[in-house]
Motif scaffolding. Structure first.
Motif, PDB file in Angstrom:
ATOM      1  N   PRO A 220       0.826  -1.214   0.000  1.00 22.24           N
ATOM      2  CA  PRO A 220       0.000   0.000   0.000  1.00 22.24           C
ATOM      3  C   PRO A 220       0.860   1.264   0.000  1.00 22.24           C
ATOM      4  N   SER A 221       0.299   2.348  -0.440  1.00 20.72           N
ATOM      5  CA  SER A 221       1.020   3.618  -0.455  1.00 20.72           C
ATOM      6  C   SER A 221       1.325   4.065   0.973  1.00 20.72           C
TER       7      SER A 221
ATOM      8  N   ARG B 190      -1.610   5.564   2.996  1.00 22.53           N
ATOM      9  CA  ARG B 190      -2.639   4.608   3.400  1.00 22.53           C
ATOM     10  C   ARG B 190      -2.230   3.857   4.659  1.00 22.53           C
TER      11      ARG B 190
ATOM     12  N   LYS C  10      -8.160   3.324  -0.724  1.00 20.21           N
ATOM     13  CA  LYS C  10      -7.565   4.136  -1.782  1.00 20.21           C
ATOM     14  C   LYS C  10      -8.466   5.328  -2.075  1.00 20.21           C
TER      15      LYS C  10
ATOM     16  N   GLU D 251      -3.429  10.815  -3.341  1.00 19.66           N
ATOM     17  CA  GLU D 251      -2.815  10.523  -2.048  1.00 19.66           C
ATOM     18  C   GLU D 251      -3.145  11.604  -1.020  1.00 19.66           C
TER      19      GLU D 251
ATOM     20  N   VAL E  11      -6.203  10.713   1.105  1.00 21.92           N
ATOM     21  CA  VAL E  11      -6.194   9.546   1.991  1.00 21.92           C
ATOM     22  C   VAL E  11      -6.053  10.034   3.423  1.00 21.92           C
TER      23      VAL E  11
END
Length: 129
Positions: A26-27, A30, A75, A79, A82
């Motif tokens: 995951p980013s 997140r 998601k 970004e 989030v």
């Protein structure tokens, strides 16, 4: 165990080995924006960071007494959007359209009732693993 049981076991083993390989890490936003007390366990005792990430989950062993392998935040289109629902700061008004929200350079998500659907983005500078 008969031949049918052995075949079923072999299929389950192959599927079990193949499934995690498709998951992506995951980013950072997140993961790092999940409050430790809100982490939902995604692993097992002794899981490594590589095993956790390969399951599509987040890993952070810096906080004692909470899950180290946990589910990421959902998601979003960006970004900057989030964040936990409690972090949303209202950028609109009830009934605002996604287009009007975007024209204000804000984030829009209408999947949770009784929280701002149009909300200010957050800088990604604080996102990390």
């Amino acid at each position: 165990m008969g031949p049918r049981g052995v075949r079923l076991l072999a299929v389950l083993l192959v599927l079990g080995l193949w499934a995690p390989a498709g998951a992506q890490k995951p980013s950072p936003c997140r993961c790092s924006r999940v409050a430790p007390h809100k982490r939902e366990n995604c692993g097992f005792p002794g899981i490594t960071s590589d095993q956790c990430f390969s399951s599509g989950c987040c890993f952070d062993s810096s906080v004692v007494g909470v899950p180290w392998c946990f589910h990421p935040l959902p998601k979003q289109a960006s970004e900057e959007c989030v964040m936990e629902v409690s972090a949303r700061r209202n950028c609109g008004y009830p009934g605002i359209s996604p287009e009007e929200c975007a024209s204000r350079k804000c984030c829009f998500s209408d999947n949770i009732f009784e929280v701002p659907w149009c909300f200010f983005p957050m800088s990604v500078d604080d996102c990390h693993y």
